[in-house]
Enzyme design. Structure first.
Site, short mmCIF file in Angstrom:
data_model
loop_
_atom_site.label_atom_id
_atom_site.label_comp_id
_atom_site.label_asym_id
_atom_site.label_seq_id
_atom_site.Cartn_x
_atom_site.Cartn_y
_atom_site.Cartn_z
N THR A 244 -9.10 -10.46 -6.01
CA THR A 244 -10.34 -10.80 -5.30
C THR A 244 -11.44 -9.82 -5.70
OG1 THR A 244 -11.35 -11.19 -3.14
CG2 THR A 244 -9.84 -9.35 -3.26
N LYS A 247 -12.67 -7.40 -1.77
CA LYS A 247 -12.10 -6.26 -1.07
C LYS A 247 -12.54 -4.98 -1.78
CE LYS A 247 -9.05 -9.31 1.34
NZ LYS A 247 -7.84 -10.11 1.38
#
Ligand code: PLP
EC number: 2.3.1.37
Length: 409
Positions: A244, A247
């Site tokens: 991702t 984060k």
């Protein structure tokens, strides 16, 4: 017909089970992370965030904010369409090259979130493999479970990180059956790590393909932030790595990285990629800036680990029930949904400390917890205040401290 009664009934079920969720209305202050303003029912208040997944504070890093502002000013906001229509833009192409390089893979493909990358990535990959059997870790994230479900092929769940069980299932499937092992590298609720090298050994021995979610590790582990697979020297042995940008990289978006033909096939077949608008250029530039910075800067990673170790040491010394692990996650055991929620409310209202309660279905019933995520910017003073506040809350709620629970056994 009164349709709204169905929805109130559904909400009441959640209230009855003590798992109705309330969000805190927070406003972060760039340059002062982890400090934020909480727009409480009684007006704005200063609080300290202790549960952000912006693990390294990159969401406020001057290079990252600067890249976002500069790109938005130069090329505007939206991408203007799906990748097919008008949405493939230069910052996005550069970001994909940056990600492929990060993981030492031929190619990468961006999605609008890590959730979508797992859901559409796993389902598309598995659908393209005839008669595929998916072997999925019991504690995989919901986005992976949805990907497995949508793949529509046979799946078997192996006990969490249990290599003997995985091997059993691989043997039972037989050598000729195509097999896809799907797991995470770092499980974010307990903070434990998968034995990736052993998983690669098994995959190679029994001819399985591997798909690893590194969402809670990219940016934070490995000499260049490539994740646990980079740290353990097994990146080249894993077929598909997923991560991702939301984060540790502080932005938004998800991706997979792997061999050119796998990535090209997903690009060509995945509905969750094809039929949705591409990420905006400014977000892509910001993510690229974060990834580039963390490829060469170790300061954030080292300070992050140092802070997590200090929080664990201080909370442990105070007798607070830290669930032990070797990572940056500091789970504090509560074991009761009502008290977990109360503890969180008391921390926020009385101590200006924001830690979201983690209740079912995110974790198993009876293992409710506070999940603390120290960042490089949580200093010693903040840590001491956290420990004092937790001790007070523990006392008020009659939650056991470690010495007491040992004495009771
Ligand atoms: C957060 C998370 C995702 C989803 O990533 P987003 O970019 O937030 O959509 C995927 N896998 C795991 C393990 C996660 O914790």
């Amino acid at each position: 017909m009164d349709y709204s009664k169905f929805f109130s009934a559904a909400l009441n079920r959640l209230h009855d089970e003590r798992r109705y969720r309330v969000f805190a209305d927070l406003e972060r202050i760039a340059g002062r992370f982890p400090h934020a303003v909480w727009h409480s029912p009684k007006g704005p208040r200063n609080v300290v965030i202790w549960c952000s997944n912006d693990y390294l504070g990159m969401g406020q890093h001057p290079k990252v904010v600067g890249a976002m502002v500069e790109t938005a000013t130069r090329v505007g906001t939206g991408a203007g369409g799906t990748r097919n229509i008008a949405g493939t833009h230069h910052p996005l192409v550069q970001l994909e090259q940056e990600l492929a390089d990060l993981h030492g893979k031929q190619a990468s493909l961006l999605f609008t979130s890590g959730y979508v990358s797992n859901q559409t990535g796993i389902s598309t990959i598995a659908k393209l493999i005839p008669n595929c059997l998916i072997l999925s870790d019991a504690l995989n994230h919901n986005s992976m479970i949805e990907g497995v479900r949508q793949a529509g092929c046979e799946r078997q769940i192996f006990r969490h990180n249990d290599m003997a069980h995985l091997e059993e299932l691989l043997i039972a499937a037989g050598p000729d059956r195509p097999k896809l092992i799907a797991c995470e590298s770092l499980y974010s609720m307990d903070g434990d790590i998968a034995p990736l090298s052993k998983i690669c050994d098994l995959a190679e021995k029994y001819g399985a393909m591997t798909y690893v979610d590194e969402v809670h590790a990219v940016g934070m582990y490995g000499p260049r932030g490539g994740g646990i697979a980079e740290r353990d020297g097994v990146m080249h042995r894993i077929d598909v790595l997923e991560g991702t940008l939301a984060k540790a990289f502080g932005c938004l978006g998800g991706y997979i990285a792997g061999k050119a033909e796998i990535i090209d096939a997903v690009r060509s077949y995945a509905p969750g990629f094809i039929f949705t608008t591409a990420l905006p250029p400014a977000i892509c530039s910001a993510a690229t800036a974060a990834i580039r910075h963390l490829k060469t800067s170790n300061w954030e990673r080292e300070r992050h680990q140092d802070r997590a170790a200090r929080v664990k040491a201080i909370l442990n010394a105070a007798g607070l029930p830290v669930m032990s692990n070797d990572t940056h996650i500091v789970p504090l055991f509560v074991g009761d949904p009502e008290k977990c929620k109360q503890a969180s409310d008391m921390l926020l209202e009385e101590h200006g400390i924001y830690i979201q309660p983690i209740n079912y279905p995110t974790v198993a019933k009876g293992t409710e917890r506070l999940r603390i995520t120290p960042s490089p910017y949580h200093d010693d003073g903040l840590i001491d205040r956290l420990a004092e506040a937790l001790l007070q809350v523990w006392g008020r709620l009659g939650l056991p401290l470690k010495q007491q629970s040992l004495a009771a056994e």
